[in-house]
Design a protein around this motif. Structure first.
Motif, PDB file in Angstrom:
ATOM      1  N   GLU A  51      -3.602   4.461  -7.053  1.00  0.00           N
ATOM      2  CA  GLU A  51      -3.081   4.068  -8.769  1.00  0.00           C
ATOM      3  C   GLU A  51      -1.710   3.333  -8.433  1.00  0.00           C
ATOM      4  O   GLU A  51      -1.066   3.564  -7.413  1.00  0.00           O
ATOM      5  CB  GLU A  51      -2.820   5.228  -9.479  1.00  0.00           C
ATOM      6  N   LEU A  52      -1.749   2.156  -9.074  1.00  0.00           N
ATOM      7  CA  LEU A  52      -0.560   1.214  -8.989  1.00  0.00           C
ATOM      8  C   LEU A  52      -0.205   0.959 -10.268  1.00  0.00           C
ATOM      9  O   LEU A  52      -1.191   0.377 -11.088  1.00  0.00           O
ATOM     10  CB  LEU A  52      -0.896   0.186  -7.950  1.00  0.00           C
ATOM     11  N   ILE A  78       1.342   2.752  -3.284  1.00  0.00           N
ATOM     12  CA  ILE A  78       0.103   3.264  -4.273  1.00  0.00           C
ATOM     13  C   ILE A  78      -0.200   4.531  -4.100  1.00  0.00           C
ATOM     14  O   ILE A  78       0.089   5.208  -2.954  1.00  0.00           O
ATOM     15  CB  ILE A  78      -1.079   2.251  -3.628  1.00  0.00           C
ATOM     16  N   THR A 100       2.730  -5.145  -8.867  1.00  0.00           N
ATOM     17  CA  THR A 100       2.848  -3.913  -9.644  1.00  0.00           C
ATOM     18  C   THR A 100       2.971  -4.195 -11.098  1.00  0.00           C
ATOM     19  O   THR A 100       2.234  -3.698 -11.945  1.00  0.00           O
ATOM     20  CB  THR A 100       3.974  -3.087  -9.026  1.00  0.00           C
ATOM     21  N   SER A 159       0.914  -1.182  -0.132  1.00  0.00           N
ATOM     22  CA  SER A 159      -0.169  -0.092   0.083  1.00  0.00           C
ATOM     23  C   SER A 159       0.897   1.301  -0.038  1.00  0.00           C
ATOM     24  O   SER A 159       0.436   2.422  -0.246  1.00  0.00           O
ATOM     25  CB  SER A 159      -0.959  -0.165   1.285  1.00  0.00           C
TER      26      SER A 159
END
Ligand code: HPA
Length: 273
Positions: A70-71, A40, A267, A37
């Motif tokens: 967003e990743l 992100i 990712t 996280s």
């Protein structure tokens, strides 16, 4: 409307009041694996405690937040921390967030977990792509009246883990020098780690790893037509003759050590979707 649909719609309405953007990828992070996280670009974050009808996570090492962000250039829903049957939730509660993701528009779900290795070729820190599972002592989240709006009464379970995603992950592993094992995840209730005899039994039954999560979420996802990719970090070896004690602390530490590899893999996988 059924009670489950009413609850789901209230949950989704609450979340939609915070985030109106769409994401088709969902991620659920396992024990000691919540740091993804940090990579992100968070647009909205909400504690599970604030989400109507969401259970509250209690276990050490889980952050208990739903994140939208967003990743790898893609929008994602991320659950940092999951619900486990051993915490006292029903299998339906454990699976609840997966159904929420479905109603939010998620089509692909990535799951991670910490698991004990029972394949003799595995060592601590290995990543194992889950290519099948055995639901051993767990309760099925689809017990009870079927909600036809979500899926069929008797879902096929011949390929719960997407072959296409497994092959993508293997390609990403090869390109990034990440060694990826593959195998069968055996789901148990916990919270006890297994006895020596149980680890041996799981090995004999064809399990390569054993853990206390993932199976119920996967079943709920397959039921409602979400494509699943799941991976285990092997955090302990359950099948040693001597010195086979296992602690939660060593599980969390091993998960933390392996986390960068997993973060890279997830990712790249999200990027490729
Ligand atoms: N058994 C069950 N669950 C686990 C284990 C294990 O050895 N390691 C991490 N989660």
């Amino acid at each position: 409307m059924s009670e489950i649909m009413r609850q789901l719609e209230e949950t989704v309405a609450y979340i939609r009041g915070l985030v109106s953007e769409e994401a088709t990828t969902g991620i659920i992070l396992g024990s000691g694996l919540g740091n993804l996280s940090n990579d992100i670009a968070v647009e909205k974050e909400v504690s599970y405690n604030d989400i109507p009808h969401f259970p509250v996570s209690t276990v050490l090492g889980h952050k208990g937040r739903l994140i939208f962000g967003e990743l790898g250039g893609k929008k994602v829903w991320v659950m940092a921390g999951r619900f486990h049957y051993y915490e006292g939730y029903t299998a339906q509660q454990v699976a609840y967030p997966v159904r929420v993701m479905k109603l939010l528009g998620v089509k692909t779900l990535l799951l991670s977990n910490a698991a004990g290795g029972v394949n003799l070729d595995f060592k601590i820190g290995d990543l194992m792509i889950i290519n099948d599972h055995i639901s051993l002592f767990t309760t099925n989240p689809l017990l009870g009246k079927n909600e036809e709006k979500l899926g069929t009464r008797f879902p096929d379970m011949s390929e719960p883990y997407s072959k296409a995603l497994i092959s993508k992950a293997k390609q990403i592993g090869a390109e990034n020098n990440i060694v990826l094992k593959q195998g069968v995840y055996t789901g148990v209730t916990g919270p006890t780690f297994e006895t020596r005899a149980e680890y041996k039994l799981i090995h004999t039954l064809g399990g390569d790893a054993v853990g206390m999560s993932t199976v119920q979420e996967t079943i709920a996802a397959v039921h409602c037509g979400i494509e699943v990719f799941a991976i285990s970090v092997i955090t302990d070896i359950g099948i040693r003759e001597e010195e086979n004690t296992i602690t939660h602390e060593e599980v969390l530490q091993a998960a933390k050590d392996a986390e960068p590899k997993l973060t890279l893999l997830f990712t790249e996988l999200v990027k490729s979707l």
